[in-house]
Design an enzyme around this catalytic site. Structure first.
Site, PDB file in Angstrom:
ATOM      1  N   ASP A 161     -12.935 -28.039  -9.849  1.00  0.00           N
ATOM      2  CA  ASP A 161     -12.214 -28.134 -11.120  1.00  0.00           C
ATOM      3  C   ASP A 161     -13.226 -28.521 -12.201  1.00  0.00           C
ATOM      4  OD1 ASP A 161     -10.470 -29.058 -13.314  1.00  0.00           O
ATOM      5  OD2 ASP A 161      -8.866 -28.943 -11.823  1.00  0.00           O
ATOM      6  N   ILE A 162     -13.220 -27.782 -13.319  1.00  0.00           N
ATOM      7  CA  ILE A 162     -14.220 -28.060 -14.368  1.00  0.00           C
ATOM      8  C   ILE A 162     -13.771 -29.149 -15.347  1.00  0.00           C
ATOM      9  CG2 ILE A 162     -15.432 -25.853 -14.243  1.00  0.00           C
ATOM     10  CD1 ILE A 162     -13.752 -24.932 -16.671  1.00  0.00           C
ATOM     11  N   GLN A 188       1.923 -28.342 -15.045  1.00  0.00           N
ATOM     12  CA  GLN A 188       1.218 -27.149 -14.556  1.00  0.00           C
ATOM     13  C   GLN A 188       0.665 -26.407 -15.771  1.00  0.00           C
ATOM     14  OE1 GLN A 188       3.593 -24.280 -12.349  1.00  0.00           O
ATOM     15  NE2 GLN A 188       1.786 -23.162 -11.648  1.00  0.00           N
ATOM     16  N   HIS A 235      -1.969 -23.401  -6.877  1.00  0.00           N
ATOM     17  CA  HIS A 235      -3.224 -24.053  -6.487  1.00  0.00           C
ATOM     18  C   HIS A 235      -2.946 -25.456  -5.998  1.00  0.00           C
ATOM     19  CE1 HIS A 235      -2.512 -24.618 -10.808  1.00  0.00           C
ATOM     20  NE2 HIS A 235      -3.028 -25.837 -10.656  1.00  0.00           N
ATOM     21  N   HIS A 248      -4.652 -29.163  -5.722  1.00  0.00           N
ATOM     22  CA  HIS A 248      -5.732 -30.035  -6.176  1.00  0.00           C
ATOM     23  C   HIS A 248      -6.166 -30.933  -5.019  1.00  0.00           C
ATOM     24  CE1 HIS A 248      -5.200 -29.590 -10.649  1.00  0.00           C
ATOM     25  NE2 HIS A 248      -3.964 -29.275 -10.296  1.00  0.00           N
TER      26      HIS A 248
HETATM   27  P1  AMP Z   1      -2.530 -27.597 -13.194  1.00  0.00           P
HETATM   28  O1  AMP Z   1      -2.381 -28.467 -14.394  1.00  0.00           O
HETATM   29  O2  AMP Z   1      -2.002 -28.185 -11.940  1.00  0.00           O
HETATM   30  O3  AMP Z   1      -2.016 -26.195 -13.478  1.00  0.00           O
HETATM   31  O4  AMP Z   1      -4.096 -27.513 -12.962  1.00  0.00           O
HETATM   32  C1  AMP Z   1      -4.912 -26.482 -13.408  1.00  0.00           C
HETATM   33  C2  AMP Z   1      -6.326 -26.969 -13.218  1.00  0.00           C
HETATM   34  O5  AMP Z   1      -7.181 -25.853 -13.333  1.00  0.00           O
HETATM   35  C3  AMP Z   1      -6.764 -28.001 -14.243  1.00  0.00           C
HETATM   36  O6  AMP Z   1      -7.125 -29.209 -13.580  1.00  0.00           O
HETATM   37  C4  AMP Z   1      -7.961 -27.334 -14.930  1.00  0.00           C
HETATM   38  O7  AMP Z   1      -8.995 -28.237 -15.188  1.00  0.00           O
HETATM   39  C5  AMP Z   1      -8.387 -26.312 -13.916  1.00  0.00           C
HETATM   40  N1  AMP Z   1      -9.058 -25.145 -14.469  1.00  0.00           N
HETATM   41  C6  AMP Z   1      -8.642 -24.361 -15.490  1.00  0.00           C
HETATM   42  N2  AMP Z   1      -9.528 -23.362 -15.697  1.00  0.00           N
HETATM   43  C7  AMP Z   1     -10.510 -23.529 -14.782  1.00  0.00           C
HETATM   44  C8  AMP Z   1     -11.716 -22.821 -14.481  1.00  0.00           C
HETATM   45  N3  AMP Z   1     -12.083 -21.731 -15.174  1.00  0.00           N
HETATM   46  N4  AMP Z   1     -12.503 -23.276 -13.478  1.00  0.00           N
HETATM   47  C9  AMP Z   1     -12.144 -24.373 -12.784  1.00  0.00           C
HETATM   48  N5  AMP Z   1     -11.030 -25.080 -13.009  1.00  0.00           N
HETATM   49  C10 AMP Z   1     -10.223 -24.668 -13.996  1.00  0.00           C
END
Ligand code: AMP
Ligand code: ZN
Length: 144
Positions: free
Chosen positions: A37-38, A100, A106, A108
């Site tokens: 996660d970035i 979300q 996904h 975490h």
């Molecule tokens: P959620 O809020 O559960 O939908 O989590 C989505 C997650 O995806 C967040 O923690 C973001 O930081 C992560 N995220 C979004 N875009 C990217 C990306 N390009 N590479 C890695 N993580 C990402």
């Protein structure tokens, strides 16, 4: 990766699966993909996705959960070995009310400490990409 018929155009995680945008990949098999996660809540925060576009838990066919959770177990084990946190939480959000933000299922993997102050609704704060990349390499090497 082979067949990408289960993916869609307009999804950031499908784009990662197709290699159209970069990611810090730590593991991949025929059904799943794991990457850092970035905007990490804590150092070592990783994500696992099925190679199937479905927006949430309800829309994902049963057959994808076994492979996805199996990869979660493998990657969490490697994160645990490399980061050595006090604990790890698994988290999966369904719907905007659950915060979300990416609508491709996904899981975490979130390293935790009892005093990190993490809450369920965290803000997205970009991490140090060099540090995330280094950790991704170590976690990849620790996958068993
Ligand atoms: P959620 O809020 O559960 O939908 O989590 C989505 C997650 O995806 C967040 O923690 C973001 O930081 C992560 N995220 C979004 N875009 C990217 C990306 N390009 N590479 C890695 N993580 C990402
Ligand atoms: Zn997708």
């Amino acid at each position: 990766m082979g067949d990408d018929g289960h993916l869609i155009e307009d999804c950031i995680f499908c784009k990662i699966l197709r290699g159209e945008i970069p990611s810090f990949k730590v593991f991949e098999d025929d059904k799943t993909f794991a990457f850092m996660d970035i905007n990490p809540v804590n150092e070592g925060h990783a994500l696992v996705i099925p190679k199937f576009h479905a927006e949430n838990l309800y829309a994902t066919p049963d057959e994808w959960f076994g492979p996805t959770l199996s990869t979660v177990r493998r990657v969490a084990t490697a994160v645990n070995a490399v980061v050595q946190p006090e604990g790890i939480n698994l988290l999966q959000a369904n719907g905007p009310g659950a915060k979300q933000s990416v609508f491709h299922l996904h899981m975490h993997i979130i390293p935790r400490s009892a005093t990190d102050g993490a809450t369920m609704n965290w803000d997205l704060v970009p991490g140090d990409m060099d540090a995330i990349g280094e950790l991704a390499k170590k976690i990849t090497a620790a996958i068993e």
